[in-house]
Design a protein around this motif. Structure first.
Motif, PDB file in Angstrom:
ATOM      1  N   GLY A 147       0.828  -1.213   0.000  1.00  0.00           N
ATOM      2  CA  GLY A 147       0.000   0.000   0.000  1.00  0.00           C
ATOM      3  C   GLY A 147       0.853   1.249   0.000  1.00  0.00           C
ATOM      4  O   GLY A 147       0.614   2.192  -0.757  1.00  0.00           O
ATOM      5  N   PHE A 148       1.863   1.271   0.848  1.00  0.00           N
ATOM      6  CA  PHE A 148       2.813   2.379   0.835  1.00  0.00           C
ATOM      7  C   PHE A 148       3.638   2.340  -0.446  1.00  0.00           C
ATOM      8  O   PHE A 148       3.931   3.378  -1.039  1.00  0.00           O
ATOM      9  CB  PHE A 148       3.757   2.322   2.046  1.00  0.00           C
ATOM     10  N   GLY A 149       4.010   1.151  -0.876  1.00  0.00           N
ATOM     11  CA  GLY A 149       4.864   1.013  -2.054  1.00  0.00           C
ATOM     12  C   GLY A 149       4.300   1.678  -3.290  1.00  0.00           C
ATOM     13  O   GLY A 149       5.026   2.286  -4.073  1.00  0.00           O
ATOM     14  N   ARG A 150       3.001   1.581  -3.463  1.00  0.00           N
ATOM     15  CA  ARG A 150       2.382   2.222  -4.633  1.00  0.00           C
ATOM     16  C   ARG A 150       2.509   3.748  -4.558  1.00  0.00           C
ATOM     17  O   ARG A 150       2.840   4.400  -5.540  1.00  0.00           O
ATOM     18  CB  ARG A 150       0.924   1.815  -4.745  1.00  0.00           C
ATOM     19  N   LEU A 151       2.240   4.301  -3.387  1.00  0.00           N
ATOM     20  CA  LEU A 151       2.393   5.750  -3.233  1.00  0.00           C
ATOM     21  C   LEU A 151       3.853   6.157  -3.400  1.00  0.00           C
ATOM     22  O   LEU A 151       4.166   7.164  -4.034  1.00  0.00           O
ATOM     23  CB  LEU A 151       1.899   6.202  -1.859  1.00  0.00           C
ATOM     24  N   PHE A 152       4.756   5.370  -2.829  1.00  0.00           N
ATOM     25  CA  PHE A 152       6.182   5.651  -2.909  1.00  0.00           C
ATOM     26  C   PHE A 152       6.662   5.635  -4.359  1.00  0.00           C
ATOM     27  O   PHE A 152       7.297   6.584  -4.820  1.00  0.00           O
ATOM     28  CB  PHE A 152       6.961   4.624  -2.074  1.00  0.00           C
ATOM     29  N   LEU A 153       6.376   4.560  -5.082  1.00  0.00           N
ATOM     30  CA  LEU A 153       6.831   4.479  -6.471  1.00  0.00           C
ATOM     31  C   LEU A 153       6.189   5.543  -7.345  1.00  0.00           C
ATOM     32  O   LEU A 153       6.835   6.097  -8.239  1.00  0.00           O
ATOM     33  CB  LEU A 153       6.569   3.087  -7.042  1.00  0.00           C
ATOM     34  N   SER A 154       4.934   5.843  -7.079  1.00  0.00           N
ATOM     35  CA  SER A 154       4.266   6.915  -7.807  1.00  0.00           C
ATOM     36  C   SER A 154       5.038   8.219  -7.655  1.00  0.00           C
ATOM     37  O   SER A 154       5.312   8.918  -8.631  1.00  0.00           O
ATOM     38  CB  SER A 154       2.836   7.069  -7.290  1.00  0.00           C
ATOM     39  N   SER A 155       5.398   8.529  -6.433  1.00  0.00           N
ATOM     40  CA  SER A 155       6.137   9.758  -6.144  1.00  0.00           C
ATOM     41  C   SER A 155       7.546   9.710  -6.723  1.00  0.00           C
ATOM     42  O   SER A 155       7.994  10.641  -7.388  1.00  0.00           O
ATOM     43  CB  SER A 155       6.199   9.976  -4.631  1.00  0.00           C
TER      44      SER A 155
END
Length: 183
Positions: A147-155
């Motif tokens: 869940g965090f990974g998606r936001l992280f990679l997006s950023s």
């Protein structure tokens, strides 16, 4: 975790980071023990924050990730949402979550940019590029949940969360490699 640790150790990791989530930290432990390297924990990577940022409640009162809620998935897949790129949360169909989603994206962007600058890379969000301010040959492992990974990679990659969450999947014990070359 032990198998992942052994596999990642073969690539010569110099620094190990983890969210403050117990599970992420425990997953990083075997690598830490193999390499005899400290795990640096970063609370901003904890999935609980990302979950609050991207949480929706459906008609039946069930709490879930926005990307798992079919009406939002349809909006994310729409041409109108894709055209909004990094301002995807401004889509009219997301009005009730707009401020929440925007605040979450801005929170992660801020932390990603600060962390990357510490590592030697200045992020120019307008251009979608990084500038090397200090050569950093370190190989880094970051342990966190999807869940965090998606936001992280997006950023990190300047890909909108709506687009990334529609087009990619992150599995348990999955590994994503991102290389920042000097150029």
């Amino acid at each position: 975790a032990e198998a992942v640790g052994r596999r990642i150790a073969q690539h010569g990791i110099d620094r190990i980071y983890s969210s403050t989530s117990t599970r992420a930290y425990q997953t990083a432990l075997p690598l830490s023990e193999i390499l005899k390297k400290e795990i640096v924990q970063m609370d901003w990577c904890h999935e609980k924050h990302a979950y609050q940022d991207m949480l929706v409640v459906d008609e039946e009162g069930r709490r879930m990730w926005s990307m798992d809620y079919m009406p939002i998935r349809r909006i994310f897949a729409s041409k109108e949402c894709r055209m909004l790129t990094d301002k995807w949360y401004e889509h009219p169909g997301l009005a009730q979550w707009r401020d929440q989603f925007k605040a979450g994206v801005e929170r992660v962007d801020k932390h990603v940019d600060e962390w990357m600058l510490e590592l030697g890379y200045e992020h120019d969000r307008e251009a979608g590029l990084y500038r090397v301010v200090r050569n950093n040959p370190d190989r880094i492992a970051l342990f966190a949940h999807a869940g965090f990974g998606r936001l992280f990679l997006s950023s990190l990659l300047d890909i909108s969360y709506s687009e990334l969450s529609q087009r990619t999947d992150m599995s348990h014990t999955g590994v994503t490699v991102v290389e920042f070359a000097e150029r």
